[in-house]
Structures are given as C-alpha cells and as structure tokens.
Design an enzyme around this catalytic site. Sequence first.
Site, PDB file in Angstrom:
ATOM      1  N   GLY A  82       0.835  -1.202   0.000  1.00 45.94           N
ATOM      2  CA  GLY A  82       0.000   0.000   0.000  1.00 45.94           C
ATOM      3  C   GLY A  82       0.865   1.247   0.000  1.00 45.94           C
ATOM      4  CG  PHE A 103     -12.901  18.960  11.105  1.00 35.14           C
ATOM      5  CD1 PHE A 103     -12.336  19.879  10.241  1.00 35.14           C
ATOM      6  CD2 PHE A 103     -13.431  17.789  10.573  1.00 35.14           C
ATOM      7  CE1 PHE A 103     -12.293  19.639   8.881  1.00 35.14           C
ATOM      8  CE2 PHE A 103     -13.386  17.533   9.215  1.00 35.14           C
ATOM      9  CZ  PHE A 103     -12.815  18.464   8.354  1.00 35.14           C
ATOM     10  CD  GLN A 141     -16.826   8.683  10.424  1.00 33.98           C
ATOM     11  OE1 GLN A 141     -15.916   9.075   9.696  1.00 33.98           O
ATOM     12  NE2 GLN A 141     -16.868   8.908  11.718  1.00 33.98           N
ATOM     13  CG  HIS A 155     -18.750  12.438   6.050  1.00 33.00           C
ATOM     14  ND1 HIS A 155     -19.506  13.578   5.893  1.00 33.00           N
ATOM     15  CD2 HIS A 155     -17.506  12.855   6.366  1.00 33.00           C
ATOM     16  CE1 HIS A 155     -18.739  14.640   6.112  1.00 33.00           C
ATOM     17  NE2 HIS A 155     -17.517  14.224   6.399  1.00 33.00           N
ATOM     18  CG  LEU A 173     -16.745  13.783   2.048  1.00 28.22           C
ATOM     19  CD1 LEU A 173     -17.649  12.944   2.919  1.00 28.22           C
ATOM     20  CD2 LEU A 173     -15.330  13.752   2.564  1.00 28.22           C
ATOM     21  CD  GLU A 200     -16.929  16.632  10.732  1.00 28.07           C
ATOM     22  OE1 GLU A 200     -17.590  15.582  10.677  1.00 28.07           O
ATOM     23  OE2 GLU A 200     -15.966  16.786  11.484  1.00 28.07           O
ATOM     24  NE  ARG A 219     -16.666  13.171   9.855  1.00 27.38           N
ATOM     25  CZ  ARG A 219     -15.537  13.023   9.198  1.00 27.38           C
ATOM     26  NH1 ARG A 219     -15.074  11.807   8.936  1.00 27.38           N
ATOM     27  NH2 ARG A 219     -14.858  14.067   8.796  1.00 27.38           N
ATOM     28  CG  HIS A 246     -16.188   9.134   5.227  1.00 26.84           C
ATOM     29  ND1 HIS A 246     -15.783   9.647   4.023  1.00 26.84           N
ATOM     30  CD2 HIS A 246     -15.412   9.716   6.172  1.00 26.84           C
ATOM     31  CE1 HIS A 246     -14.795  10.512   4.231  1.00 26.84           C
ATOM     32  NE2 HIS A 246     -14.540  10.558   5.516  1.00 26.84           N
ATOM     33  NE  ARG A 257     -11.860   8.459  10.151  1.00 28.16           N
ATOM     34  CZ  ARG A 257     -11.881   9.602   9.451  1.00 28.16           C
ATOM     35  NH1 ARG A 257     -11.328  10.701   9.939  1.00 28.16           N
ATOM     36  NH2 ARG A 257     -12.464   9.647   8.273  1.00 28.16           N
TER      37      ARG A 257
HETATM   38  C1  FAD Z   1     -13.350  11.629   0.112  1.00 28.22           C
HETATM   39  C2  FAD Z   1     -12.622  11.414   1.417  1.00 28.22           C
HETATM   40  C3  FAD Z   1     -12.248  12.510   2.192  1.00 28.22           C
HETATM   41  C4  FAD Z   1     -11.568  12.322   3.405  1.00 28.22           C
HETATM   42  N1  FAD Z   1     -11.198  13.420   4.141  1.00 28.22           N
HETATM   43  C5  FAD Z   1     -10.495  13.238   5.294  1.00 28.22           C
HETATM   44  C6  FAD Z   1     -10.013  14.348   6.040  1.00 28.22           C
HETATM   45  O1  FAD Z   1     -10.182  15.509   5.677  1.00 28.22           O
HETATM   46  N2  FAD Z   1      -9.345  14.112   7.193  1.00 28.22           N
HETATM   47  C7  FAD Z   1      -9.100  12.843   7.641  1.00 28.22           C
HETATM   48  O2  FAD Z   1      -8.487  12.686   8.684  1.00 28.22           O
HETATM   49  N3  FAD Z   1      -9.527  11.765   6.931  1.00 28.22           N
HETATM   50  C8  FAD Z   1     -10.197  11.939   5.768  1.00 28.22           C
HETATM   51  N4  FAD Z   1     -10.602  10.835   5.052  1.00 28.22           N
HETATM   52  C9  FAD Z   1     -10.179   9.500   5.484  1.00 28.22           C
HETATM   53  C10 FAD Z   1      -8.714   9.279   5.124  1.00 28.22           C
HETATM   54  O3  FAD Z   1      -8.406   9.975   3.940  1.00 28.22           O
HETATM   55  C11 FAD Z   1      -8.390   7.805   4.916  1.00 28.22           C
HETATM   56  O4  FAD Z   1      -8.887   7.040   5.978  1.00 28.22           O
HETATM   57  C12 FAD Z   1      -6.877   7.611   4.851  1.00 28.22           C
HETATM   58  O5  FAD Z   1      -6.315   8.506   3.915  1.00 28.22           O
HETATM   59  C13 FAD Z   1      -6.511   6.185   4.507  1.00 28.22           C
HETATM   60  O6  FAD Z   1      -5.117   6.122   4.263  1.00 28.22           O
HETATM   61  P1  FAD Z   1      -4.405   4.720   4.042  1.00 28.22           P
HETATM   62  O7  FAD Z   1      -2.981   5.011   3.783  1.00 28.22           O
HETATM   63  O8  FAD Z   1      -4.744   3.806   5.164  1.00 28.22           O
HETATM   64  O9  FAD Z   1      -5.119   4.105   2.742  1.00 28.22           O
HETATM   65  P2  FAD Z   1      -5.230   4.667   1.228  1.00 28.22           P
HETATM   66  O10 FAD Z   1      -4.805   6.047   1.078  1.00 28.22           O
HETATM   67  O11 FAD Z   1      -6.604   4.279   0.777  1.00 28.22           O
HETATM   68  O12 FAD Z   1      -4.175   3.772   0.441  1.00 28.22           O
HETATM   69  C14 FAD Z   1      -4.337   2.381   0.266  1.00 28.22           C
HETATM   70  C15 FAD Z   1      -3.168   1.868  -0.553  1.00 28.22           C
HETATM   71  O13 FAD Z   1      -3.223   0.444  -0.558  1.00 28.22           O
HETATM   72  C16 FAD Z   1      -2.975  -0.025  -1.862  1.00 28.22           C
HETATM   73  N5  FAD Z   1      -3.639  -1.335  -1.990  1.00 28.22           N
HETATM   74  C17 FAD Z   1      -4.908  -1.670  -1.659  1.00 28.22           C
HETATM   75  N6  FAD Z   1      -5.124  -2.971  -1.930  1.00 28.22           N
HETATM   76  C18 FAD Z   1      -3.965  -3.466  -2.415  1.00 28.22           C
HETATM   77  C19 FAD Z   1      -3.549  -4.741  -2.886  1.00 28.22           C
HETATM   78  N7  FAD Z   1      -4.375  -5.783  -2.917  1.00 28.22           N
HETATM   79  N8  FAD Z   1      -2.272  -4.875  -3.332  1.00 28.22           N
HETATM   80  C20 FAD Z   1      -1.406  -3.818  -3.341  1.00 28.22           C
HETATM   81  N9  FAD Z   1      -1.764  -2.582  -2.906  1.00 28.22           N
HETATM   82  C21 FAD Z   1      -3.013  -2.427  -2.450  1.00 28.22           C
HETATM   83  C22 FAD Z   1      -3.513   1.049  -2.782  1.00 28.22           C
HETATM   84  O14 FAD Z   1      -2.843   0.992  -4.023  1.00 28.22           O
HETATM   85  C23 FAD Z   1      -3.173   2.313  -2.000  1.00 28.22           C
HETATM   86  O15 FAD Z   1      -1.872   2.741  -2.338  1.00 28.22           O
HETATM   87  C24 FAD Z   1     -11.272  11.009   3.838  1.00 28.22           C
HETATM   88  C25 FAD Z   1     -11.634   9.918   3.059  1.00 28.22           C
HETATM   89  C26 FAD Z   1     -12.321  10.111   1.871  1.00 28.22           C
HETATM   90  C27 FAD Z   1     -12.742   8.885   1.097  1.00 28.22           C
END
Ligand code: FAD
Length: 584
Positions: A12, A116, A241, A243, A253, A256, A287, A354, A395
Amino acid sequence: MQFHKYDVVIVGAGGAGMRAAIESGQRARTAVLTKLYPTRSHTGAAQGGMCAALANVEEDNWEWHTFDTIKGGDYLVDQDAAEIMAKEAIDAVLDLEKMGLPFNRTPEGKIDQRRFGGHTRDHGKAAVRRACYAADRTGHMILQTLYQNCVKHGTEFFNEFYVLDLVLTPDENGNPAASGVVAYELATGELHVFQAKSIVFATGGAGKIFKTTSNAHTLTGDGLGIIFRKGLPLEDMEFFQFHPTGLAGLGILISEAVRGEGGILRNADGERFMERYAPTIKDLAPRDIVARSMVQEVLQGRGCGPNKDYVVLDVTHIPEETLNAKLPDIMEFSRTYLGVDPVTEPVPVFPTCHYVMGGIPTNIHGEALRDNENVIPGLYAAGEVACVSVHGSNRLGTNSLLDINVFGRRAGIAAAEYALAHEHIELPENPTKVVEDQLALLLSEHGDERVADIRTELQRTMDSHASVYRTEDTLKQALTDVQALKERYSRITVSDKGKRYNTDVLEAVELGFLLELAEVLVVGALARKESRGGHAREDYPNRDDTNFMRHTMAYKEGEGLTADVRLDYKPVTFTRYEPMERKY
Ligand SMILES: Cc1cc2nc3c(=O)[nH]c(=O)nc-3n(C[C@H](O)[C@H](O)[C@H](O)COP(=O)(O)OP(=O)(O)OC[C@H]3O[C@@H](n4cnc5c(N)ncnc54)[C@H](O)[C@@H]3O)c2cc1C
C-alpha cells in the site's frame, strides 16, 4: 513466477504506507507494493484537515484532544493508543511541514487551524480550532509530500502490483509468522513472490461494500480480506462510519470543513435542526450523531426535495471569497455533480459510507495480533486497514490523516527494527498455490454469473439493510442476501482470459473480499445488541456498557466461501476516562 527478497515489504502506498516507507527505507532494504500508482491512493481525496493540538489560534492541548477522541468513539477507544496519537500529533504535523507541505497560514505565518466535528475546548465546552489544513485538499498535499520524500530517499516502488496473498510460515509451536507476500503484476499477469522479514499492511478501507459511499472504486478491503482468509482476526468490523454530508443521491463527499467554516444543516422547514440534537456544538457534533439526526429528520417527514429524502447544507451566509479561498473543491463538486451553486442555494446532502473503524487488530507499535494477546512475528498494519483502536466505534473528522501519519511512522520503524534483528524465515513450499488456484477457478468456464451483477446487488442490500440504522430483521435480511450472493459468486466466470491488464479478473478477486467482509460486518452487527457510535440499532437504541463495552474479534472458521464467521471479544483498554453519557 519471479522471486524477490527484501528486509521489509510494505503493501500500500497511501499515506500510511508511504509514511512507513520513509522510516523503514532509511533503516532497512524496503519495497513498497501498490495496486495503484502511489499518488492515486485514496488519501489524496481527503479534504478537510489533519488535527493536532498546536494551539496556534486558540488555547488547546493534547489532553483535550485525547478526551475528545475517546468520547467521540463512544468509549470503545483503547485509551493508551488515543493518548499516544494525540501527543504525537504535534510532531506529525511539524514533520510534514518540514517535508514541505504547504499548510494554510495565519496572518502571522503560523499553520492555520479550523473547527471540525467533535473537537472541543476543555472537555466539551465549545468547538475548538484544531484541524490543520491546506484548503480542502489536505490529503492531496499529504500524499504528494510523502511521495516526494519517498522519491528523495530512493524508495523502491512496485506500482500496479496487486497483493493477493500473505505467506505465513508456522514456527516450532505451529503459530504463524509472516514470511512473504504474493503479488499479481497487472501489466503482465505474472505472479511475484516477495520474501521479507517484516511486512506492513497499509491497504486502506472497504467502503465499496456499500453503494452510497465517498470511497474510491479501489477501496475493496483487500488487506482485510487476505488476513481474514488466513484465519486471523478482524476487530470491530460492524463499525462503519456514515459521513453526514454526501451529495444527495451520489455519496460524493462534502467535507465537514464546510460546517467547520460555519455551514449549517437545515430541514424542509428551514430549521437548524442540530440545535435540538446537540445544543452545545450543534452542526459540529461527531458524525454518528449528525448522521442519525439527519435520518431522523427525513423519517419524521421533514426531508427536503420532491421525495423529502435529504436535508440541505447552507453556506449562503458565508462570504463568497471565504468559500472560494478555503473550500474551492467543494464548491466545484456541488456545481458539477448537482448543478447547485452553494453561494446562492443550499446543497442537498445525505449520509454516505465513509470509513471503516474496524480492521486488523494491532498494538501501539503496529504489530498485528493473532488473538487477544499474541503478535504475529513480522506482520504489521497501519492506517485505515488497521484497528489500534484509536477511533473506537466512531472516528472524529481529521483523526484519520493523523492516524496514518502517527501509526504509519511507528509501524515503519518497528518493522525495520524487527528486520534488522532477525533472519529471513523460510517460505513454505509452493507459496503461490493459493493465488494460482484462485485465479484458475475464476478464469475457468464454470458458470454464467457476472461480477457487476453480484456487486450491484451486494451494495444495494447493504445500503438498504445495514447502513445508518439497523434492526435484527434488516440485518438478517442482509445476511441471507450476502450468503446467497457468495453462493452465486462461486459460479462467476470472467470473460477476459488474457494476461495483460486483465482488470476483469482482479475485479472478481476484489468482489470476493467485499462479500466476505460484508458478512463479517453483518454477523458482528447482529451480535451487538446495543447502539454505539457508527452502529445504531433501532431495536436496541441505548449503549449497553454492561454487556458490550468490548471489542468484537471475528475469525473465519472453515474453508472457502461457505465458511462461517466466529466471534470472540476483547476488553477495551482504559487509562483515565470513565465512560459517560455522551452529550454535545
Ligand atoms: C473523500 C474522502 C475525504 C476524506 N477526508 C479526510 C479528512 O479531511 N481528514 C481525515 O483525517 N480523513 C479523511 N478521510 C479518510 C482518510 O483519507 C483515509 O482514511 C486515509 O487517507 C486512509 O489512508 P491509508 O494510507 O490507510 O489508505 P489509502 O490512502 O486508501 O491507500 C491504500 C493503498 O493500498 C494499496 N492497496 C490496496 N489494496 C492493495 C492490494 N491488494 N495490493 C497492493 N496494494 C493495495 C492502494 O494501491 C493504496 O496505495 C477522507 C476519506 C475520503 C474517502
């Protein structure tokens, strides 16, 4: 099959994976495997902000942040983890600033902060300005900044590599230890085995279980599904969650941050209804509370529009310059997707799936657990895929961008240190067998079911029966539907049999994960006969601390798609905060 050997493999390249890679890559030989190009990860879609009690614009401290996080999570939060996150938040923001992140600034040049949901001064007295932000593109800036720093440190990326299996080697007592992963290369259809001393799962969320969601198409819970299939536990998966402000009918989205900047929710009578549900902080309640209140307004006939099925978000009283400067993307989304100009008209909104609060259980070092106490040597998880648990049953906004930075960093350090202190363990014979069998089955002609049909029906039943409000009856209906869909899934045939860019076969694999995770969600939700955070049962409207102040641990029992979900429970960690009634 190609073979690779690294000290650390990170699965990831979102915020959590890349924050881990920056630490791990400076200490040990590290590879990052990602199904998307790193800068397409969902972290880049995050809008509103990342919180830390910097106290740049008004009095604040990390203890208040800890309290808000625990109360926001309806007391299912592990309090030791929440303390660490709130304390380390300050350095997490400053680290990003030093890496080059262009935060919005106050006139004196400090990092600016805004309000927030659920973030308060002095234990709930009023909303506090705690969220650091870069307009409404905070996640985009974080992802780009982390990527540039990975490039600077020479991180090795394997892009468009889908990890489809985790390889475990039993130790002398028969307990699992992580020894590698198996990945499918999209461009060639080739399988790759990566042997590693430590593996960090950072694969993000699973919002695509639902139809109405803010999540990207790629958030199919792969990491969660892989772990579950290994017989390892998933924690608190009934807590999703919703949203409050998705664009009505679409789920896209609206951050917030809009309410943080003064936006107001109104019903068909034009009433600011949150004054009734949360008299102190109103539209900035957590939320879960706002989403439930919106659904209540609609159920009681005060919804807006021809079908009275949404409420509106009103920013017409905010100066246009402020909206354009601080919420430019939001303005654009509303105009583009609904044809509504927020400057002159309120925006139709309704809750959208969300975030998954649950995930791979870990301790505060990011080490993954195989039961309530024991770690799986060499396996780590961080970000949305993990459950530390800092979010409990709900959250707070801006706590996820924080979580991925704090625990991504911790997992990266721990994984590298473990790798430096240990030798590679042997891979089992034929490590690719599971994946080979899985792909061969999907590609063989053994039925006429189609991926798109099953996915649509899964999302429809989950939207209807397992979203903001749930009952015994709706959840049983969801379970029956999901089990029937799993049976149909066993008769899927993928029409593209090719090797190159076969996204059809990967979509089929992803659907398999979604189906199993939906079942875990529903089974956990049926057993939890109370309402807490993101899990609201109409038939059990109150929180029940006597019977349910505990984490759910779900295990797969049996083989294949007919396997059952077995539930166990784990105590919540308390430090100093007694559960209280949750008033805002
Ligand atoms: C529209 C939106 C707005 C948001 N706004 C906010 C905000 O303002 N503030 C806040 O705190 N949170 C916010 N969130 C929540 C937050 O953005 C996410 O929870 C967080 O960014 C997740 O990060 P992550 O690194 O865990 O996963 P992600 O950023 O989703 O990355 C997942 C990674 O895993 C990889 N991957 C997945 N499956 C596989 C596989 N089988 N093999 C290889 N690679 C794989 C993908 O390629 C990707 O690189 C928001 C979410 C959304 C959807």
